[in-house]
Design a protein around this motif. Structure first.
Motif, PDB file in Angstrom:
ATOM      1  N   PHE A 161      25.013  82.495 -12.354  1.00  0.00           N
ATOM      2  CA  PHE A 161      24.544  83.856 -12.107  1.00  0.00           C
ATOM      3  C   PHE A 161      25.472  84.876 -12.766  1.00  0.00           C
ATOM      4  CE2 PHE A 161      22.375  81.724  -8.536  1.00  0.00           C
ATOM      5  CZ  PHE A 161      21.096  82.177  -8.784  1.00  0.00           C
ATOM      6  N   GLY A 162      26.550  84.382 -13.386  1.00  0.00           N
ATOM      7  CA  GLY A 162      27.442  85.258 -14.126  1.00  0.00           C
ATOM      8  C   GLY A 162      26.831  85.647 -15.458  1.00  0.00           C
ATOM      9  N   SER A 163      27.579  86.405 -16.235  1.00  0.00           N
ATOM     10  CA  SER A 163      27.075  86.880 -17.526  1.00  0.00           C
ATOM     11  C   SER A 163      27.085  85.762 -18.562  1.00  0.00           C
ATOM     12  CB  SER A 163      27.941  88.043 -18.019  1.00  0.00           C
ATOM     13  OG  SER A 163      29.245  87.584 -18.340  1.00  0.00           O
ATOM     14  N   ARG A 164      26.351  85.983 -19.638  1.00  0.00           N
ATOM     15  CA  ARG A 164      26.324  85.023 -20.737  1.00  0.00           C
ATOM     16  C   ARG A 164      27.725  84.846 -21.320  1.00  0.00           C
ATOM     17  NH1 ARG A 164      22.091  83.401 -23.954  1.00  0.00           N
ATOM     18  NH2 ARG A 164      20.776  85.025 -23.056  1.00  0.00           N
ATOM     19  N   LEU A 165      28.471  85.970 -21.461  1.00  0.00           N
ATOM     20  CA  LEU A 165      29.825  85.901 -22.007  1.00  0.00           C
ATOM     21  C   LEU A 165      30.729  85.062 -21.112  1.00  0.00           C
ATOM     22  CD1 LEU A 165      31.976  86.740 -24.025  1.00  0.00           C
ATOM     23  CD2 LEU A 165      32.274  88.871 -22.739  1.00  0.00           C
ATOM     24  N   TYR A 166      30.582  85.205 -19.805  1.00  0.00           N
ATOM     25  CA  TYR A 166      31.380  84.413 -18.858  1.00  0.00           C
ATOM     26  C   TYR A 166      31.094  82.921 -19.036  1.00  0.00           C
ATOM     27  CZ  TYR A 166      32.598  82.352 -14.307  1.00  0.00           C
ATOM     28  OH  TYR A 166      33.090  81.542 -13.312  1.00  0.00           O
ATOM     29  N   ALA A 167      29.815  82.559 -19.106  1.00  0.00           N
ATOM     30  CA  ALA A 167      29.444  81.150 -19.249  1.00  0.00           C
ATOM     31  C   ALA A 167      29.973  80.572 -20.551  1.00  0.00           C
ATOM     32  CB  ALA A 167      27.926  81.008 -19.176  1.00  0.00           C
ATOM     33  N   HIS A 168      29.839  81.321 -21.652  1.00  0.00           N
ATOM     34  CA  HIS A 168      30.304  80.823 -22.936  1.00  0.00           C
ATOM     35  C   HIS A 168      31.825  80.714 -22.987  1.00  0.00           C
ATOM     36  CE1 HIS A 168      26.372  82.280 -25.032  1.00  0.00           C
ATOM     37  NE2 HIS A 168      26.202  81.219 -24.268  1.00  0.00           N
ATOM     38  N   THR A 169      32.523  81.644 -22.332  1.00  0.00           N
ATOM     39  CA  THR A 169      33.991  81.584 -22.298  1.00  0.00           C
ATOM     40  C   THR A 169      34.457  80.335 -21.568  1.00  0.00           C
ATOM     41  OG1 THR A 169      34.130  84.005 -22.325  1.00  0.00           O
ATOM     42  CG2 THR A 169      36.077  82.803 -21.596  1.00  0.00           C
ATOM     43  N   ILE A 170      33.847  80.059 -20.414  1.00  0.00           N
ATOM     44  CA  ILE A 170      34.217  78.869 -19.637  1.00  0.00           C
ATOM     45  C   ILE A 170      33.878  77.597 -20.411  1.00  0.00           C
ATOM     46  CG2 ILE A 170      33.758  77.566 -17.530  1.00  0.00           C
ATOM     47  CD1 ILE A 170      35.421  80.042 -17.063  1.00  0.00           C
ATOM     48  N   ALA A 171      32.666  77.538 -20.957  1.00  0.00           N
ATOM     49  CA  ALA A 171      32.238  76.338 -21.685  1.00  0.00           C
ATOM     50  C   ALA A 171      33.123  76.100 -22.898  1.00  0.00           C
ATOM     51  CB  ALA A 171      30.778  76.472 -22.107  1.00  0.00           C
ATOM     52  N   GLY A 172      33.453  77.175 -23.620  1.00  0.00           N
ATOM     53  CA  GLY A 172      34.309  77.032 -24.787  1.00  0.00           C
ATOM     54  C   GLY A 172      35.695  76.539 -24.433  1.00  0.00           C
ATOM     55  N   LYS A 173      36.237  77.035 -23.342  1.00  0.00           N
ATOM     56  CA  LYS A 173      37.574  76.626 -22.919  1.00  0.00           C
ATOM     57  C   LYS A 173      37.632  75.133 -22.586  1.00  0.00           C
ATOM     58  CE  LYS A 173      41.684  76.607 -20.941  1.00  0.00           C
ATOM     59  NZ  LYS A 173      42.931  76.643 -21.750  1.00  0.00           N
ATOM     60  N   TYR A 174      36.724  74.674 -21.747  1.00  0.00           N
ATOM     61  CA  TYR A 174      36.840  73.315 -21.235  1.00  0.00           C
ATOM     62  C   TYR A 174      36.204  72.275 -22.155  1.00  0.00           C
ATOM     63  CZ  TYR A 174      38.835  75.376 -17.092  1.00  0.00           C
ATOM     64  OH  TYR A 174      39.656  76.061 -16.231  1.00  0.00           O
ATOM     65  N   THR A 175      35.185  72.640 -22.911  1.00  0.00           N
ATOM     66  CA  THR A 175      34.627  71.648 -23.828  1.00  0.00           C
ATOM     67  C   THR A 175      35.582  71.414 -24.995  1.00  0.00           C
ATOM     68  OG1 THR A 175      33.361  73.382 -24.968  1.00  0.00           O
ATOM     69  CG2 THR A 175      32.227  72.112 -23.263  1.00  0.00           C
ATOM     70  N   HIS A 176      36.265  72.454 -25.432  1.00  0.00           N
ATOM     71  CA  HIS A 176      37.225  72.280 -26.526  1.00  0.00           C
ATOM     72  C   HIS A 176      38.457  71.525 -26.056  1.00  0.00           C
ATOM     73  CE1 HIS A 176      35.425  76.015 -28.691  1.00  0.00           C
ATOM     74  NE2 HIS A 176      34.680  74.950 -28.794  1.00  0.00           N
TER      75      HIS A 176
END
Length: 253
Positions: free
Chosen positions: A236-251
């Motif tokens: 339910f967070g923003s798109r930027l929040y989701a992409h920041t989290i995904a980028g951090k942990y997937t990388h």
């Protein structure tokens, strides 16, 4: 008030990608006097673009026995386009009374199946020309690139290809909630806690500092479940929040 215009079929225009459509005064509307054009030949229009301002003719005035009166601006109606394209012809004159079903505008449509930030693409196109969004592309398909739009037909084809790929890989899609399931995020960082494993970040200048940590056993869960499912996360967070989290942990992993 707004009047969505009705469209009728038109003859084919030059080139395989174009077709001319007739936009008509709505059948259910009262006769209207054309007050002002909002477009001209060559104008680029999208769905819901305003084509003209009109004033409905009161029933007692329809006989034409009374001289035209200054229209009440509060009663104006917006005649809107129901498709995207380029205006080819204005078919009515200012001051003209337009009856229901009368052709008001002719629009040359464009059927480019893919649009990226206003650029129109075809599979063989090498030099693209930037325009407004004049295309049948209106479906966003990629989470990380919302500006990439494809047509409904292209979206259906991509969907079928996704299904075939999942069948080949013998996997289903699993939607996983991000917050309180995979991670925990808070604005309140306890200074007494260890910083080990905590991701500190801001979503923009002036935004609050956020502190995120993977929930216990999250990494093991994802590694095991990824063998069985194609994973997608939502929040339910923003798109930027989701992409920041995904980028951090997937990388990282």
């Amino acid at each position: 008030m707004e009047e969505p215009a009705d469209s009728g079929g038109g003859g084919a225009a030059q080139g395989p990608m174009a077709q001319v459509a007739e936009i008509r005064c709505p059948i259910a509307a009262r006769p209207m006097r054309l007050l002002e054009w909002k477009v001209k030949p060559g104008s680029l229009v999208n769905v819901d673009s305003v084509l003209a301002l009109c004033a409905p003719i009161p029933p007692e005035k329809e006989s034409g026995s009374h001289p035209p009166e200054q229209p009440n601006r509060l009663s104006e109606k917006k005649l809107k386009s129901d498709r995207a394209g380029v205006v080819k012809e204005l078919c009515c004159q200012l001051g003209q009374v337009i009856s229901p079903g009368v052709v008001v505008v002719r629009v040359e449509e464009c059927s480019h199946p893919i649009v990226m930030k206003g650029l129109l693409y075809t599979r063989t196109q090498t030099n693209t020309k930037q325009q407004a969004l004049i295309s049948t592309a209106n479906v966003s398909m990629v989470h990380s690139v919302p500006e990439l739009m494809v047509s409904s037909e292209q979206a259906e084809q991509l969907g079928r290809e996704d299904q075939q790929r999942l069948h080949r890989n013998k996997k289903l899609v699993l939607m996983v909630d991000l917050d309180q399931t995979l991670i925990h995020t808070t604005e309140h960082h306890c200074q007494l806690m260890s910083n080990k494993g905590i991701f500190h970040f801001q979503l923009g200048r002036g935004e609050p500092m956020l502190h995120t940590r993977l929930r216990p056993h999250c990494k093991d869960f994802l590694e095991k479940i990824a063998k069985l499912y194609e994973l997608h996360v939502f929040t339910f967070g923003s798109r930027l929040y989701a992409h920041t989290i995904a980028g951090k942990y997937t990388h990282k992993h």
